[in-house]
Design an enzyme around this catalytic site. Structure first.
Site, PDB file in Angstrom:
ATOM      1  N   ARG A  51       1.246 -79.827  48.491  1.00 30.91           N
ATOM      2  CA  ARG A  51       0.949 -80.436  49.649  1.00 30.91           C
ATOM      3  C   ARG A  51       1.758 -81.460  50.256  1.00 30.91           C
ATOM      4  NH1 ARG A  51      -5.326 -81.020  47.935  1.00 30.91           N
ATOM      5  NH2 ARG A  51      -4.657 -79.166  46.818  1.00 30.91           N
TER       6      ARG A  51
ATOM      7  N   LYS B  43      -1.003 -80.354  33.484  1.00 29.96           N
ATOM      8  CA  LYS B  43      -1.678 -78.803  33.375  1.00 29.96           C
ATOM      9  C   LYS B  43      -2.105 -78.606  31.793  1.00 29.96           C
ATOM     10  CE  LYS B  43      -0.400 -76.617  37.693  1.00 29.96           C
ATOM     11  NZ  LYS B  43      -1.440 -76.716  37.956  1.00 29.96           N
TER      12      LYS B  43
HETATM   13  N1  BES Z   1       0.759 -74.628  41.706  1.00 31.96           N
HETATM   14  C1  BES Z   1      -0.754 -75.052  41.619  1.00 31.96           C
HETATM   15  C2  BES Z   1      -1.479 -73.969  42.290  1.00 31.96           C
HETATM   16  C3  BES Z   1      -1.569 -72.731  41.685  1.00 31.96           C
HETATM   17  C4  BES Z   1      -2.715 -72.706  40.638  1.00 31.96           C
HETATM   18  C5  BES Z   1      -0.996 -71.692  41.632  1.00 31.96           C
HETATM   19  C6  BES Z   1      -2.717 -71.411  39.823  1.00 31.96           C
HETATM   20  C7  BES Z   1      -0.819 -70.561  41.135  1.00 31.96           C
HETATM   21  C8  BES Z   1      -2.006 -70.417  40.190  1.00 31.96           C
HETATM   22  C9  BES Z   1      -0.901 -76.211  42.600  1.00 31.96           C
HETATM   23  O1  BES Z   1       0.170 -77.106  42.628  1.00 31.96           O
HETATM   24  C10 BES Z   1      -1.960 -77.067  42.047  1.00 31.96           C
HETATM   25  O2  BES Z   1      -1.735 -77.501  40.728  1.00 31.96           O
HETATM   26  N2  BES Z   1      -3.084 -77.224  42.442  1.00 31.96           N
HETATM   27  C11 BES Z   1      -4.342 -77.742  41.949  1.00 31.96           C
HETATM   28  C12 BES Z   1      -4.778 -78.767  43.151  1.00 31.96           C
HETATM   29  C13 BES Z   1      -5.988 -79.437  42.624  1.00 31.96           C
HETATM   30  C14 BES Z   1      -5.345 -80.576  41.611  1.00 31.96           C
HETATM   31  C15 BES Z   1      -6.653 -80.264  44.043  1.00 31.96           C
HETATM   32  C16 BES Z   1      -5.295 -76.768  41.605  1.00 31.96           C
HETATM   33  O3  BES Z   1      -5.291 -75.680  42.315  1.00 31.96           O
HETATM   34  O4  BES Z   1      -5.749 -76.849  40.466  1.00 31.96           O
HETATM   35 ZN    ZN Z   2       0.336 -78.710  40.919  1.00 32.72          ZN
END
Ligand code: BES
Ligand code: ZN
Length: 510
Positions: free
Chosen positions: A362, A288
């Protein structure tokens, strides 16, 4: 060999059962209150005070017209406003209630929260004795006032070396004689659970890894008749939980699958809850950004919600069988971390092409949902901070709701309404479902950036047995408040989902 981590978590410093909430009781008069919270509504074009006005005027002495004096001080009926008036020996806080005297439980929850939060923020030489006087007459209204007042008093204190002495000594709730002690107790149980979920979610990842969260849950539930079972990394491997093991593989702190069971005699319905417990989401090799990394300790908010809700359900003795799963892992980078391109085998045998290691939620939920089918639930609900896409769609205060049948959506939305939480239904379309296919495995874990919340839900649905009623709550937005406190919601962890789950269990109880 992994370098030893600091043995950081000293549970004597933080006992969830003792989350620092002030005592709350029913009172018949203002008595010796230091602060009294009243409401100000606009009714038939005129400002109208809601609460123990006559008693306050008597306290204030001859000639004081409370309403006129408050309005002079700037008190308004507009929702989310508050004005303060110092009378001899007592401070009056008037919270705006809007333009109707027909107040919903959520109106009262908000008003009580704003009043108490404001009281706690004013520097004061001595702890305050607050009385909330908002004319709560039904049980639902009283419970809402208690919830709002306690939730508004929340502060995250366990990591401060010099803990503030509690600013609030007690909260009294003035209510009609018809309101019951039972409603007050329910409000207290619900608020306590929400605050424990907030505490866990606010704890940084160095202090709360997978086994720490498991120990917190154990200690929180120890006085209730709730079964606690934990699978460690060896048991997970033996049983074939290939998703949880892959996601947790990069961390020095191995993953866990927590299972709780509340099975009261006479229960006819079986509710199964699943909560995403990523104690830290680095994104893995799909790392991230610096900004996103900063708050990813809160990626276990779904697990916190289901565990805390289970506590309240058992404490309230609700007549429904509840089984709760929390797949808990830390997503890190190392020589043992899972890679983009890896193919993982989920508990039910499904193979998944891992497109992006940041889709860890997921993956762990797939294992837990597949396991949950073994319990033959009447209703299966998962709660997860799952997608940024859901926040893009609905903003930060509304959660996404996706289900495999409309009746289930209505059931969850009704519970959310009672609880005062906002969810909005999003569809799982056949076009999105068609994107799940992979060239190398049964499923792929990600497609493109369009409809990301829907794709994630379609992926999860694959692991729910046909014929099982299922709802997915994406709380990526509402679980974490990036802004200043509002209503009864503090900044940072909010405890989202807890109240809806409890209300849902209540609706299924016999
Ligand atoms: N933990 C994140 C989702 C999230 C994002 C929660 C911002 C709270 C605030 C999740 O695990 C994630 O990283 N999702 C990705 C999925 C993508 C790679 C398809 C996302 O939402 O960017
Ligand atoms: Zn994630």
């Amino acid at each position: 060999m992994a370098t030893p981590q600091q043995p950081l978590f000293d549970s004597t410093r933080f006992d969830p059962g003792r989350t620092d909430l002030p005592p709350v009781e029913l009172v018949k008069s203002i008595g010796r209150a230091s602060d009294v919270i009243v409401g100000l509504a606009e009714s038939k074009g005129r400002p109208t005070l809601v609460g123990a006005t006559a008693e306050l005027e008597k306290l204030a002495g001859r000639g004081i017209q409370l309403l006129a004096t408050l309005v002079e001080q700037g008190a308004q009926s507009r929702v989310d406003t508050i004005a303060c008036l110092n009378l001899p020996g007592v401070r009056v806080l008037a919270v705006g209630l809007g333009d109707s005297l027909d107040l919903s439980p959520e109106d009262l929850r908000r008003a009580a929260g704003i009043g108490v939060r404001h009281t706690a923020s004013i520097a004061s030489p001595s702890p305050r004795r607050i009385v909330v006087s908002l004319e709560a007459s039904s049980d639902a209204q009283l419970q809402a006032v208690v919830e709002g007042a306690l939730l508004g008093s929340y502060d995250f204190v366990p990591l401060r070396r010099h803990r503030p002495t509690r600013a609030i000594e007690s909260i009294g709730v003035l209510s009609s004689p018809r309101a019951s002690q039972q409603a007050l107790d329910a409000g207290r149980s619900v608020a306590h659970a929400v605050c424990v979920a907030r505490d866990w979610t606010n704890l940084p990842a160095n202090l709360l890894g997978p086994s720490d969260l498991v120990e917190q849950a154990r200690s929180y539930l120890k006085d209730l008749r709730v079964g606690v079972d934990v699978l460690d990394e060896h048991a997970l491997a033996k049983a074939g939980f290939g998703g949880i093991l892959a996601v947790g593989g990069g961390s020095a702190r191995p993953p866990r699958l927590l299972r709780l069971d509340w099975h009261p005699r006479g229960a006819r319905k079986h509710l199964v809850l699943v909560g995403k417990g990523i104690t830290y989401d680095s994104g893995g090799y799909n790392l991230k950004s610096a900004e996103s990394l900063l708050t990813m300790k809160h990626d276990m908010a779904g697990a916190a919600a289901v565990i805390a809700a289970t506590h309240a359900i058992a404490e309230l003795g609700l007549g429904v069988h509840v089984t709760t799963y929390a797949p808990i892992a830390e997503s890190m980078i190392s020589g043992n971390a899972y890679r983009p391109g890896d193919v993982l085998t989920i508990y039910d045998g499904t193979t998944v092409e891992n497109i992006d290691s940041d889709c860890e939620g997921r993956i762990v939920l797939a294992d837990a949902l597949a396991r949950a089918n073994d319990d033959l639930p009447d209703l299966l609900v998962d709660v997860a901070t799952l997608t940024g896409a859901c926040m893009i769609a609905l903003g930060t205060r509304v959660g996404g709701l996706m289900t495999n049948e409309d009746a289930t959506a209505d059931q969850v939305l009704d519970a959310a309404e009672i609880a005062g939480e906002e969810f909005w239904q999003l569809p799982i379309t056949s076009q999105i479902r068609s994107q799940l296919s992979s060239e190398v495995a049964d499923l792929r874990s990600k497609k493109d950036k369009f409809g990301g919340a829907l794709f994630a839900a379609a992926f999860l649905q694959h692991f729910v047995a046909d014929g099982t009623s299922w709802a997915h709550l994406d709380i990526a937005g509402p679980a974490w408040n990036r802004e200043a406190a509002h209503g009864y919601v503090p900044t940072h962890a909010t405890g989202a989902g807890v109240r809806t789950l409890i209300a849902l269990a209540q609706s299924m109880a016999s």
